[in-house]
Design a protein around this motif. Structure first.
Motif, mmCIF file in Angstrom:
data_model
loop_
_atom_site.group_PDB
_atom_site.id
_atom_site.type_symbol
_atom_site.label_atom_id
_atom_site.label_comp_id
_atom_site.label_asym_id
_atom_site.label_seq_id
_atom_site.Cartn_x
_atom_site.Cartn_y
_atom_site.Cartn_z
ATOM 1 N N PHE A 1 -2.558 34.494 -47.358
ATOM 2 C CA PHE A 1 -1.666 35.075 -46.377
ATOM 3 C C PHE A 1 -0.268 34.457 -46.494
ATOM 4 N N SER A 2 -0.201 33.145 -46.583
ATOM 5 C CA SER A 2 1.096 32.471 -46.678
ATOM 6 C C SER A 2 1.843 32.877 -47.942
ATOM 7 N N LEU A 3 1.132 32.967 -49.050
ATOM 8 C CA LEU A 3 1.763 33.405 -50.289
ATOM 9 C C LEU A 3 2.267 34.838 -50.147
ATOM 10 N N GLY A 4 1.575 35.648 -49.397
ATOM 11 C CA GLY A 4 2.019 37.016 -49.139
ATOM 12 C C GLY A 4 3.351 37.051 -48.404
ATOM 13 N N THR A 5 3.546 36.121 -47.464
ATOM 14 C CA THR A 5 4.829 36.082 -46.751
ATOM 15 C C THR A 5 5.954 35.674 -47.694
ATOM 16 N N VAL A 6 5.659 34.773 -48.640
ATOM 17 C CA VAL A 6 6.665 34.344 -49.619
ATOM 18 C C VAL A 6 6.994 35.509 -50.558
ATOM 19 N N LEU A 7 5.970 36.204 -51.037
ATOM 20 C CA LEU A 7 6.197 37.336 -51.924
ATOM 21 C C LEU A 7 6.973 38.433 -51.200
ATOM 22 N N TYR A 8 6.630 38.686 -49.960
ATOM 23 C CA TYR A 8 7.362 39.668 -49.146
ATOM 24 C C TYR A 8 8.841 39.282 -49.090
ATOM 25 N N TYR A 9 9.111 38.026 -48.806
ATOM 26 C CA TYR A 9 10.493 37.548 -48.724
ATOM 27 C C TYR A 9 11.215 37.744 -50.061
ATOM 28 N N LEU A 10 10.531 37.458 -51.160
ATOM 29 C CA LEU A 10 11.141 37.607 -52.481
ATOM 30 C C LEU A 10 11.521 39.051 -52.776
ATOM 31 N N VAL A 11 10.673 39.990 -52.398
ATOM 32 C CA VAL A 11 10.955 41.381 -52.740
ATOM 33 C C VAL A 11 11.776 42.105 -51.676
ATOM 34 N N ALA A 12 11.666 41.685 -50.427
ATOM 35 C CA ALA A 12 12.358 42.399 -49.339
ATOM 36 C C ALA A 12 13.645 41.707 -48.898
ATOM 37 N N GLY A 13 13.793 40.434 -49.236
ATOM 38 C CA GLY A 13 15.002 39.719 -48.840
ATOM 39 C C GLY A 13 14.996 39.235 -47.407
ATOM 40 N N ARG A 14 13.856 39.299 -46.773
ATOM 41 C CA ARG A 14 13.701 38.814 -45.397
ATOM 42 C C ARG A 14 12.236 38.509 -45.130
ATOM 43 N N ALA A 15 12.009 37.712 -44.114
ATOM 44 C CA ALA A 15 10.637 37.366 -43.745
ATOM 45 C C ALA A 15 9.942 38.600 -43.158
ATOM 46 N N PRO A 16 8.629 38.713 -43.356
ATOM 47 C CA PRO A 16 7.925 39.870 -42.819
ATOM 48 C C PRO A 16 7.825 39.875 -41.294
ATOM 49 N N PHE A 17 7.731 38.707 -40.720
ATOM 50 C CA PHE A 17 7.550 38.608 -39.278
ATOM 51 C C PHE A 17 8.784 37.963 -38.654
ATOM 52 N N THR A 18 9.503 38.733 -37.874
ATOM 53 C CA THR A 18 10.709 38.234 -37.225
ATOM 54 C C THR A 18 10.659 38.586 -35.750
ATOM 55 N N GLY A 19 11.510 37.939 -34.996
ATOM 56 C CA GLY A 19 11.593 38.218 -33.570
ATOM 57 C C GLY A 19 12.668 37.387 -32.918
ATOM 58 N N ARG A 20 12.871 37.633 -31.634
ATOM 59 C CA ARG A 20 13.913 36.917 -30.882
ATOM 60 C C ARG A 20 13.530 35.469 -30.598
ATOM 61 N N ASN A 21 12.223 35.190 -30.606
ATOM 62 C CA ASN A 21 11.770 33.833 -30.311
ATOM 63 C C ASN A 21 10.410 33.604 -30.972
ATOM 64 N N ALA A 22 9.944 32.384 -30.914
ATOM 65 C CA ALA A 22 8.678 32.020 -31.573
ATOM 66 C C ALA A 22 7.508 32.837 -31.028
ATOM 67 N N HIS A 23 7.484 33.076 -29.729
ATOM 68 C CA HIS A 23 6.392 33.839 -29.126
ATOM 69 C C HIS A 23 6.333 35.256 -29.712
ATOM 70 N N GLN A 24 7.484 35.894 -29.814
ATOM 71 C CA GLN A 24 7.520 37.253 -30.350
ATOM 72 C C GLN A 24 7.081 37.272 -31.823
ATOM 73 N N ILE A 25 7.498 36.288 -32.578
ATOM 74 C CA ILE A 25 7.093 36.194 -33.990
ATOM 75 C C ILE A 25 5.582 36.012 -34.091
ATOM 76 N N LEU A 26 5.034 35.107 -33.302
ATOM 77 C CA LEU A 26 3.585 34.871 -33.322
ATOM 78 C C LEU A 26 2.805 36.113 -32.902
ATOM 79 N N MET A 27 3.330 36.860 -31.947
ATOM 80 C CA MET A 27 2.663 38.094 -31.520
ATOM 81 C C MET A 27 2.644 39.117 -32.657
ATOM 82 N N ARG A 28 3.728 39.207 -33.416
ATOM 83 C CA ARG A 28 3.784 40.144 -34.547
ATOM 84 C C ARG A 28 2.836 39.703 -35.664
#
Length: 108
Positions: free
Chosen positions: A1-28
């Protein structure tokens, strides 16, 4: 899963899970909600998008069983574009911009 987030970042130019705060990111993350990588970077194509989706699957059972399985899927994908996928992956990790430019130049 963690490697998937890195690969996503490499190809998309941004993290897959974003939000206004840590709670919102964790919920996503918990909901498995992230933008379609193919929409953010259409150059990656459907096969790479499918690999990323499998790496980021919400259920562990739906993800790759091992790092070796991820390596195999990535090598097979890269093998469509080069005779030496491991060398190409290594070159990309060492110099993503130059390797991407060479790939773009070759594809044209």
């Amino acid at each position: 899963f963690s490697l998937g987030t890195v690969l996503y970042y490499l190809v998309a130019g941004r993290a897959p899970f974003t939000g206004r705060n840590a709670h919102q990111i964790l919920m996503r993350i918990a909901a498995g909600e992230y933008p379609e990588p193919l929409r953010l970077n259409p150059k990656i194509g459907g096969r790479m998008s499918a690999i990323i989706h499998k790496m980021l699957a919400h259920s562990k059972e739906d993800r790759f069983a091992s790092a070796a399985d991820v390596q195999s899927a990535l090598a097979e994908f890269v093998g469509e574009f080069t005779d030496d996928p491991m060398r190409t992956l290594s070159e990309y990790l060492n110099d993503p911009a130059a390797t991407a430019k060479r790939a773009d130049d070759t594809a044209v």
